[in-house]
Design an enzyme around this catalytic site. Structure first.
Site, PDB file in Angstrom:
ATOM      1  N   HIS A  73       0.817  -1.226   0.000  1.00 56.94           N
ATOM      2  CA  HIS A  73       0.000   0.000   0.000  1.00 56.94           C
ATOM      3  C   HIS A  73       0.848   1.272   0.000  1.00 56.94           C
ATOM      4  O   HIS A  73       0.347   2.347  -0.313  1.00 56.94           O
ATOM      5  CB  HIS A  73      -1.016  -0.009   1.157  1.00 56.94           C
ATOM      6  CG  HIS A  73      -0.454   0.332   2.499  1.00 56.94           C
ATOM      7  ND1 HIS A  73      -0.178  -0.619   3.454  1.00 56.94           N
ATOM      8  CD2 HIS A  73      -0.138   1.522   3.057  1.00 56.94           C
ATOM      9  CE1 HIS A  73       0.282  -0.029   4.543  1.00 56.94           C
ATOM     10  NE2 HIS A  73       0.312   1.267   4.332  1.00 56.94           N
ATOM     11  N   ASP A 124      -0.717  -7.584   1.434  1.00 53.69           N
ATOM     12  CA  ASP A 124      -0.091  -6.252   1.470  1.00 53.69           C
ATOM     13  C   ASP A 124       1.424  -6.386   1.636  1.00 53.69           C
ATOM     14  O   ASP A 124       1.978  -6.180   2.722  1.00 53.69           O
ATOM     15  CB  ASP A 124      -0.711  -5.436   2.614  1.00 53.69           C
ATOM     16  CG  ASP A 124      -0.312  -3.974   2.584  1.00 53.69           C
ATOM     17  OD1 ASP A 124       0.293  -3.537   1.583  1.00 53.69           O
ATOM     18  OD2 ASP A 124      -0.622  -3.262   3.561  1.00 53.69           O
ATOM     19  N   SER A 216       4.236   2.296   8.181  1.00 58.88           N
ATOM     20  CA  SER A 216       3.807   1.308   7.196  1.00 58.88           C
ATOM     21  C   SER A 216       4.968   0.565   6.560  1.00 58.88           C
ATOM     22  O   SER A 216       5.978   1.175   6.194  1.00 58.88           O
ATOM     23  CB  SER A 216       3.024   1.995   6.071  1.00 58.88           C
ATOM     24  OG  SER A 216       1.701   2.196   6.435  1.00 58.88           O
ATOM     25  N   GLY A 217       4.797  -0.735   6.408  1.00 53.97           N
ATOM     26  CA  GLY A 217       5.796  -1.551   5.745  1.00 53.97           C
ATOM     27  C   GLY A 217       6.948  -1.960   6.634  1.00 53.97           C
ATOM     28  O   GLY A 217       7.762  -2.803   6.259  1.00 53.97           O
TER      29      GLY A 217
END
Length: 265
Positions: A73, A124, A216-217
């Site tokens: 994402h 994801d 994120s990630g």
């Protein structure tokens, strides 16, 4: 509203690099996550900062000498979908200063999981191939990848790290916070059964500790009795940050290993 943590703005315990065997998942001897604390420089040698034009966008994790894994994402906005705009920093500690330990890499190829679904955040995961191999040291080294059969048991305390927001709304210093792995059915019920088998939940019923925007990630890392750290998940999505009964949701690495290994081979 359920969103990703950031929008726009192995199977073996030894990896081989340039003919030399190097351990994975070992922290160096050591002399803005919600509810966390400042980490120590070099404490998380696999942590990556993914940047566009000098701005930190997402976290990532070094898993091999030319590969970093992150969340799909982070790249879904068409302005962020090109590998060439990204710079990956390893060995970074402060966002507003350059450390003597940090190294930067351009990204030559970017792979998003073919089954990634933007709305549900299923699958994801993304892989970034670096333009040159990483020189492995105690301060920059890969985390271990689990075997597909590896069980990260509910109740296990693991750690999330990143430069994300300290409250809803970046931190300059790399943050760390411990979170507890949550039973799948409990988390699925909390999120009205939107949690797929490719997802893993961590946090606390009372909230207070969680990943947030900008994380994120980044890695959800769990330490095994051997002393090695394994990558259990990637920061993916959640309802707000650190709200009671709304755990952080992570991409479950054991469920996407097949695609990762195939892509890197």
């Amino acid at each position: 509203m359920v969103t990703g943590r950031e929008r726009a703005c192995v199977l073996i315990s030894l990896f081989v690099f340039s003919g030399a065997s190097v351990d994975c998942g070992l922290q160096a001897p050591l002399s803005r996550i919600v509810g966390g604390a400042n980490s120590v420089e070099g404490e998380w040698p696999w942590q990556a900062s993914l940047q566009v034009r000098g701005r930190h966008i997402c976290g990532g994790t070094l898993i091999a000498d030319r590969w970093v894994v992150s969340a799909a994402h982070c790249f879904q906005d068409e302005r962020l979908a090109s590998a060439s705009i990204w710079t990956v920093y390893l060995g970074k500690y402060l966002q507003n200063a350059t450390s003597h330990t940090e190294v930067s890499f351009k990204v030559i190829r970017l792979f998003l999981h073919p089954y990634y679904e933007e709305d549900s955040h299923d699958y994801d995961v993304a892989l970034l191939q670096l333009d040159h191999p990483v020189i492995i040291s105690t301060l920059i080294q890969p985390i271990c990848l689990p075997a597909p059969s590896h069980l990260f048991e509910p109740g296990l305390h693991c750690w999330i790290t990143g430069w994300g927001a300290l409250k809803e709304g970046g931190s300059n210093v790399l943050q760390k916070v411990d979170v507890q792995l949550i039973q799948q059915d409990i988390c699925s019920e909390a999120y009205h059964y939107m949690v797929s088998p490719r997802m893993l939940c961590a946090g606390y019923h009372k909230g207070k500790k969680d990943a947030c925007q900008g994380d994120s990630g980044g890695p959800l890392a769990c330490k095994e009795p051997s002393g090695r750290w394994f990558l259990a998940g990637l920061v993916s999505w959640g309802m707000g940050c650190a709200h009671p009964n709304h755990y952080g949701v992570y991409t479950r690495i054991t469920q996407v290993l097949g695609w990762m290994n195939q892509t890197m081979s």
